[in-house]
Motif scaffolding. Structure first.
Motif, PDB file in Angstrom:
ATOM      1  N   PRO A 247       0.803  -1.236   0.000  1.00 60.61           N
ATOM      2  CA  PRO A 247       0.000   0.000   0.000  1.00 60.61           C
ATOM      3  C   PRO A 247       0.829   1.275   0.000  1.00 60.61           C
ATOM      4  N   ILE A 248       1.928   1.282   0.754  1.00 58.68           N
ATOM      5  CA  ILE A 248       2.758   2.491   0.805  1.00 58.68           C
ATOM      6  C   ILE A 248       3.390   2.766  -0.571  1.00 58.68           C
ATOM      7  N   LYS A 249       3.733   1.698  -1.307  1.00 61.16           N
ATOM      8  CA  LYS A 249       4.273   1.874  -2.660  1.00 61.16           C
ATOM      9  C   LYS A 249       3.200   2.441  -3.587  1.00 61.16           C
ATOM     10  N   ILE A 250       1.970   1.922  -3.469  1.00 58.71           N
ATOM     11  CA  ILE A 250       0.866   2.421  -4.294  1.00 58.71           C
ATOM     12  C   ILE A 250       0.643   3.906  -4.019  1.00 58.71           C
ATOM     13  N   LEU A 251       0.640   4.266  -2.742  1.00 56.61           N
ATOM     14  CA  LEU A 251       0.444   5.669  -2.373  1.00 56.61           C
ATOM     15  C   LEU A 251       1.574   6.537  -2.920  1.00 56.61           C
ATOM     16  N   VAL A 258       0.387  12.708  -9.173  1.00 58.29           N
ATOM     17  CA  VAL A 258      -0.261  13.994  -8.896  1.00 58.29           C
ATOM     18  C   VAL A 258       0.772  15.121  -8.916  1.00 58.29           C
ATOM     19  N   ARG A 259       1.959  14.851  -8.374  1.00 61.88           N
ATOM     20  CA  ARG A 259       3.019  15.867  -8.388  1.00 61.88           C
ATOM     21  C   ARG A 259       3.410  16.213  -9.823  1.00 61.88           C
ATOM     22  N   ILE A 260       3.512  15.178 -10.683  1.00 70.84           N
ATOM     23  CA  ILE A 260       3.836  15.426 -12.093  1.00 70.84           C
ATOM     24  C   ILE A 260       2.755  16.287 -12.746  1.00 70.84           C
ATOM     25  N   MET A 261       1.494  15.987 -12.454  1.00 72.80           N
ATOM     26  CA  MET A 261       0.391  16.781 -12.999  1.00 72.80           C
ATOM     27  C   MET A 261       0.523  18.246 -12.594  1.00 72.80           C
ATOM     28  N   LEU A 262       0.828  18.473 -11.319  1.00 75.56           N
ATOM     29  CA  LEU A 262       0.959  19.840 -10.819  1.00 75.56           C
ATOM     30  C   LEU A 262       2.143  20.545 -11.474  1.00 75.56           C
ATOM     31  N   GLN A 263       3.281  19.843 -11.574  1.00 75.12           N
ATOM     32  CA  GLN A 263       4.476  20.443 -12.177  1.00 75.12           C
ATOM     33  C   GLN A 263       4.245  20.771 -13.649  1.00 75.12           C
ATOM     34  N   LEU A 307      -2.036  16.700  -2.984  1.00 75.35           N
ATOM     35  CA  LEU A 307      -0.687  16.329  -2.528  1.00 75.35           C
ATOM     36  C   LEU A 307      -0.585  16.432  -1.015  1.00 75.35           C
ATOM     37  N   SER A 308      -1.138  17.495  -0.465  1.00 72.28           N
ATOM     38  CA  SER A 308      -1.098  17.693   0.975  1.00 72.28           C
ATOM     39  C   SER A 308      -1.861  16.584   1.701  1.00 72.28           C
ATOM     40  N   GLU A 309      -3.036  16.256   1.196  1.00 78.79           N
ATOM     41  CA  GLU A 309      -3.849  15.202   1.823  1.00 78.79           C
ATOM     42  C   GLU A 309      -3.157  13.844   1.704  1.00 78.79           C
ATOM     43  N   ALA A 310      -2.552  13.578   0.556  1.00 82.08           N
ATOM     44  CA  ALA A 310      -1.845  12.311   0.355  1.00 82.08           C
ATOM     45  C   ALA A 310      -0.636  12.212   1.290  1.00 82.08           C
ATOM     46  N   ALA A 311       0.051  13.336   1.497  1.00 83.52           N
ATOM     47  CA  ALA A 311       1.199  13.344   2.408  1.00 83.52           C
ATOM     48  C   ALA A 311       0.749  13.055   3.844  1.00 83.52           C
ATOM     49  N   ASP A 312      -0.410  13.584   4.226  1.00 82.57           N
ATOM     50  CA  ASP A 312      -0.946  13.324   5.566  1.00 82.57           C
ATOM     51  C   ASP A 312      -1.271  11.831   5.734  1.00 82.57           C
ATOM     52  N   VAL A 313      -1.867  11.241   4.694  1.00 80.23           N
ATOM     53  CA  VAL A 313      -2.200   9.805   4.750  1.00 80.23           C
ATOM     54  C   VAL A 313      -0.925   8.974   4.811  1.00 80.23           C
ATOM     55  N   LEU A 328      -5.777   4.231   2.191  1.00 80.91           N
ATOM     56  CA  LEU A 328      -5.825   4.407   0.743  1.00 80.91           C
ATOM     57  C   LEU A 328      -7.260   4.560   0.251  1.00 80.91           C
ATOM     58  N   GLU A 329      -8.150   3.729   0.767  1.00 81.08           N
ATOM     59  CA  GLU A 329      -9.562   3.804   0.366  1.00 81.08           C
ATOM     60  C   GLU A 329     -10.137   5.187   0.664  1.00 81.08           C
ATOM     61  N   MET A 330      -9.866   5.677   1.858  1.00 80.11           N
ATOM     62  CA  MET A 330     -10.401   6.982   2.250  1.00 80.11           C
ATOM     63  C   MET A 330      -9.835   8.099   1.374  1.00 80.11           C
ATOM     64  N   LEU A 331      -8.540   8.022   1.067  1.00 77.13           N
ATOM     65  CA  LEU A 331      -7.908   9.046   0.230  1.00 77.13           C
ATOM     66  C   LEU A 331      -8.516   9.037  -1.172  1.00 77.13           C
ATOM     67  N   ILE A 332      -8.668   7.851  -1.759  1.00 73.15           N
ATOM     68  CA  ILE A 332      -9.220   7.746  -3.118  1.00 73.15           C
ATOM     69  C   ILE A 332     -10.631   8.313  -3.174  1.00 73.15           C
ATOM     70  N   MET A 333     -11.455   7.955  -2.181  1.00 62.89           N
ATOM     71  CA  MET A 333     -12.841   8.452  -2.174  1.00 62.89           C
ATOM     72  C   MET A 333     -12.876   9.969  -1.989  1.00 62.89           C
ATOM     73  N   LYS A 334     -11.978  10.486  -1.151  1.00 61.10           N
ATOM     74  CA  LYS A 334     -11.950  11.921  -0.899  1.00 61.10           C
ATOM     75  C   LYS A 334     -11.499  12.687  -2.136  1.00 61.10           C
ATOM     76  N   MET A 335     -10.467  12.158  -2.816  1.00 63.44           N
ATOM     77  CA  MET A 335      -9.970  12.818  -4.020  1.00 63.44           C
ATOM     78  C   MET A 335     -11.011  12.794  -5.136  1.00 63.44           C
ATOM     79  N   ALA A 336     -11.664  11.645  -5.305  1.00 66.27           N
ATOM     80  CA  ALA A 336     -12.667  11.514  -6.367  1.00 66.27           C
ATOM     81  C   ALA A 336     -13.853  12.430  -6.115  1.00 66.27           C
ATOM     82  N   ALA A 337     -14.209  12.618  -4.843  1.00 67.57           N
ATOM     83  CA  ALA A 337     -15.342  13.473  -4.511  1.00 67.57           C
ATOM     84  C   ALA A 337     -15.071  14.930  -4.842  1.00 67.57           C
ATOM     85  N   GLN A 338     -13.793  15.329  -4.822  1.00 65.84           N
ATOM     86  CA  GLN A 338     -13.431  16.717  -5.093  1.00 65.84           C
ATOM     87  C   GLN A 338     -13.424  17.004  -6.579  1.00 65.84           C
TER      88      GLN A 338
END
Length: 338
Positions: A247-251, A258-263, A307-313, A328-338
């Motif tokens: 899971p940590i590798k997936i995250l 996401v960082r690449i997208m932002l850059q 990125l900030s939320e992912a770093a917190d997770v 991971l589940e919570m992060l994915i659902m939160k990101m998709a909802a935004q």
């Protein structure tokens, strides 16, 4: 001069006496060398005619001495020299008499073809050797294709096997297999054999035959998140976990994408072309193209928040404050909802 023009000269029987080949696209560089060998040295003479050297192990004056020596029992000889210091900015402990090479470049032996192979994204333009090679020889760059060039290259690979591909199939292949040319050649062979001569390679064939790497699966997961497809994103997550991915590798891979997208969004917003952004970030241009398309759907503020939320997770997972899969589940659902 580019590689295509240089190959035309070689096919006309007019090879140069000196080539300096550099770049990070090793497959294309080696393809050029193979064509040079095939056109200039008969197969039965290659043991005698081809010499391989390395400036990390051999002083340049000995390389020049080899080039100045008349070929034995063959019409022409080919000297392939790996280098990181004579033309590029690499360093080693070998002492080189570069003046010997500069003098040779002014008047090379017609029966020798001296080829320097440099795996670097640029040459050291301050060096006299680079200036001399550009003036008297043939300096060729082998850098990654642009996104459009890569898709055209795949299209031509398919057509050369009499199994054409449409745009959707090409994009699916690149999204599944990545952008490494040697890998793509192998996968193209597989697809062409499956489709059969004269048949079209379809999107469904690619999905069926070409397995995705972990990185490509995470890329698909992020794509689903961006499009608000929570169920599809979670299904991909569970598939990765079923494959024993940590899971940590997936995250970490999600954060990277996401960082690449932002850059990419920030660079293109500053009028960087996708090619320039790729060079700046050390990425393949096709990866930048895809990241730019993904980032177009969100502003920089939203991506930075992800990125900030992912770093917190990530911190919570590593410190045991949250169970990894749940995090991971919570992060994915939160990101998709935004």
């Amino acid at each position: 001069m580019d590689a295509k023009e240089a190959l035309k000269e070689i096919k006309r029987g007019e090879p140069r006496s000196l080539y300096v080949l550099y770049g990070t696209e090793k497959y294309r560089l080696q393809e050029f060398v193979s064509e040079l060998i095939a056109r200039t040295v008969p197969e039965e003479n290659r043991d005698l005619a081809i010499t391989k050297m390395d400036t990390a192990e051999t002083p340049i004056e000995l390389v020049v001495e080899e080039a100045e020596t008349m070929p034995f029992l063959v019409e022409r000889k080919l000297i392939l020299v790996k280098d990181q210091t004579i033309f590029a900015s690499g360093k080693d402990k070998m002492e080189h008499r570069v003046d010997r090479l500069l003098k040779y470049i002014e008047s090379p032996l017609e029966t020798s073809i001296l080829v320097f192979l440099i795996q670097a994204d640029k040459l050291d333009e301050r060096k006299k050797t680079v200036k001399a090679a550009k003036s008297e020889g043939c300096v060729l760059s082998f850098m990654p294709f642009s996104a459009d060039e890569l898709m055209q290259w795949v299209k031509k690979q398919a057509e050369s096997r009499s199994t054409p591909m449409d745009q959707a199939a090409i994009e699916t292949l690149l999204n599944n297999a990545g952008t490494h040319l040697q890998t793509l050649v192998v996968e193209m062979e597989k697809l062409s054999l499956y489709a059969g001569k004269g048949q079209t390679i379809t999107h469904d064939m690619v999905e069926q035959l070409i397995s995705r790497t972990t990185e490509q699966n995470v890329f698909r997961l992020v794509e689903d998140v961006i499009n608000g497809k929570v169920d599809s994103a979670l299904s991909m997550l569970y598939e990765l976990l079923k494959q024993k991915e940590e899971p940590i590798k997936i995250l970490a891979l999600i954060i990277r994408q996401v960082r690449i997208m932002l850059q990419v969004k920030e660079l293109t917003g500053r009028s960087f072309s996708q090619q320039q952004a790729a060079s700046q970030l050390g990425l393949h241009p096709y990866a930048v193209k895809v990241a730019a398309e993904q980032a177009r759907k969100h502003d920089s503020k939203s991506l930075a928040k992800w990125l900030s939320e992912a770093a917190d997770v990530d911190y919570a997972m590593k410190t045991g404050r949250v169970e990894k899969t749940l995090g991971l589940e919570m992060l994915i659902m939160k990101m998709a909802a935004q």
